[in-house]
Design a protein around this motif. Structure first.
Motif, PDB file in Angstrom:
ATOM      1  N   ASP A   2       7.862  38.046  12.400  1.00 13.36           N
ATOM      2  CA  ASP A   2       7.635  39.427  12.836  1.00 13.36           C
ATOM      3  C   ASP A   2       8.782  39.924  13.715  1.00 13.36           C
ATOM      4  O   ASP A   2       9.227  41.077  13.590  1.00 13.36           O
ATOM      5  N   GLU A   3       9.274  39.062  14.605  1.00 13.37           N
ATOM      6  CA  GLU A   3      10.365  39.461  15.489  1.00 13.37           C
ATOM      7  C   GLU A   3      11.651  39.690  14.696  1.00 13.37           C
ATOM      8  O   GLU A   3      12.398  40.641  14.957  1.00 13.37           O
ATOM      9  N   ALA A  27       5.014  34.774  14.272  1.00 16.37           N
ATOM     10  CA  ALA A  27       5.598  35.538  15.380  1.00 16.37           C
ATOM     11  C   ALA A  27       7.118  35.621  15.236  1.00 16.37           C
ATOM     12  O   ALA A  27       7.723  36.674  15.493  1.00 16.37           O
TER      13      ALA A  27
END
Length: 386
Positions: free
Chosen positions: A31-32, A28
């Motif tokens: 991805d950010e 996560a």
């Protein structure tokens, strides 16, 4: 002779390096970081590049950090920054990856291999001193497999003879060296310039190529930045012949995330190594990696040495493969015997330690996501052969 009884293979296949498993818990965040880089669309010299340089500097204790395109470029830039004359000699280990020699050779410098120590596999300081001539311009110390070379001795030799010390720290980021005075030196920050690679398999690996240089000299850092950017400080005004060697913004953004976990991953690698040590230390025909008590070891590789008998190392590797355990030989041919470097005029037998290591070393799987079940299985397979 009874057939050895193996435990059942672990539930998850063993990988030499499992980046998918390593990235999964931080997906996560990755991805950010990628989303933000794509939204900013500043793919060359975007804000993440400078932010990463500052954060890596803090991690390493404050040197100037100059990002670049890859670890080989970093070595070449480090040598370019010394302004050595064509034909100057650069002392390098006979046992290391070829990039260390390559960076010197492409600049018209002369790589001078010297032998390494039989236990740590790092440069032998006495051999280095013996190889210094009036033409020597630099010593390149490679911190091989995650452990510091003898930085105190090599720094002393370099200072005594007035030559530069370059540190190839592609495999030992975060390692430290304790001097006889009780000082702690950070690998990559002791020489005039240190270099590293962010090749995906490295302890701090990117998602493609990348590299960086370290120096505590502000003027040298500015010169390195200029060399890495076509020799310019102002667009279209080129004061020096340089390279196009920049860490792209996407890589920097993703490396910023991974840097937050580097200490945690290093501790996990050290746990893997300790587990292997405990299981394999009593074997007669295999030696576990030696530790220099002055250096921490961040275990880019966990490298065994096998008894130096014809075919024995290869037999162990085949045995491991037959039981689902990957392994790798780093490195099968010493650099002075590589075809590309025959022009240097070296021959077999000149560097016996390096040549023996190329016949006997074998690296086992080591990465932060190996679990105890997998470690125990690898050790059992090795022990059954030994």
């Amino acid at each position: 002779m009874p057939v050895p009884q193996f435990p059942l293979p672990p539930s998850a296949p063993i990988q030499l390096l499992d980046l998918r498993a390593q990235h999964a818990p931080i997906r996560a965040e990755l991805d950010e970081a990628l989303r933000q880089a794509l939204d900013e669309a500043a793919f060359i010299q975007g804000p993440a590049v400078q932010q990463f340089a500052l954060e890596l500097s803090e991690y390493l204790g404050g040197p100037h950090v100059v990002p670049c395109a890859n670890g080989t470029d970093a070595l070449q830039l480090a040598l370019m920054a010394l302004r050595l004359p064509r034909g100057a000699e650069v002392i390098v280990p006979a046992f290391t990856y070829v990039a260390t020699l390559e960076a010197a050779a492409v600049l018209g410098l002369v790589p001078v291999p010297v032998d390494v120590l039989p236990d740590t596999f790092n440069l032998d300081p006495q051999a280095v001193e013996a190889a210094i001539t009036s033409r020597t311009g630099a010593i390149v110390a490679v911190h091989l497999f995650g452990q510091c070379a003898d930085l105190e001795a090599l720094r002393a030799v370099a200072d005594q003879h007035g030559v530069a010390l370059i540190e190839d720290n592609a495999q030992a980021i975060g390692a430290t060296f304790r001097t006889s005075r009780g000082e702690f030196w950070v690998a990559g920050t002791v020489g005039e310039v240190g270099t590293t690679s962010f090749f995906p398999s490295k302890n701090l690996g990117g998602f493609g190529d990348g590299g960086a240089l370290f120096t505590r000299d502000e003027a040298r850092a500015a010169y390195l930045r200029q060399l890495a950017n076509h020799g310019q400080t102002r667009k279209y005004h080129h004061e020096y012949i340089g390279l196009n060697s920049r860490l792209d913004t996407v890589q920097a953004a993703l490396l910023r995330v991974k840097l937050r976990y580097l200490s945690q991953w290093t501790a996990a690698r050290q746990h893997v190594a300790a587990s292997y040590d405990a299981a394999l230390a009593d074997l007669q025909t295999i030696s576990v990696p030696a530790r220099d008590p002055r250096s921490t070891h961040v275990f880019h590789q966990y490298t065994l040495t096998v008894a130096d008998e014809p075919g024995r190392r290869n037999a162990l590797q085949q045995h491991l493969a037959a039981h689902g355990v990957p392994s790798q030989v780093y490195y099968p041919l010493p650099n002075h015997l590589q075809p590309a470097y025959q022009y240097l005029g070296y021959h077999a037998g000149q560097f016996p330690v390096a040549e023996r290591l190329c016949r006997t070393v074998l690296s086992l799987p080591i990465h932060p996501t190996l679990v105890q079940e997998q470690l125990a299985y690898v050790a059992d397979v090795v022990r059954a052969w030994a």
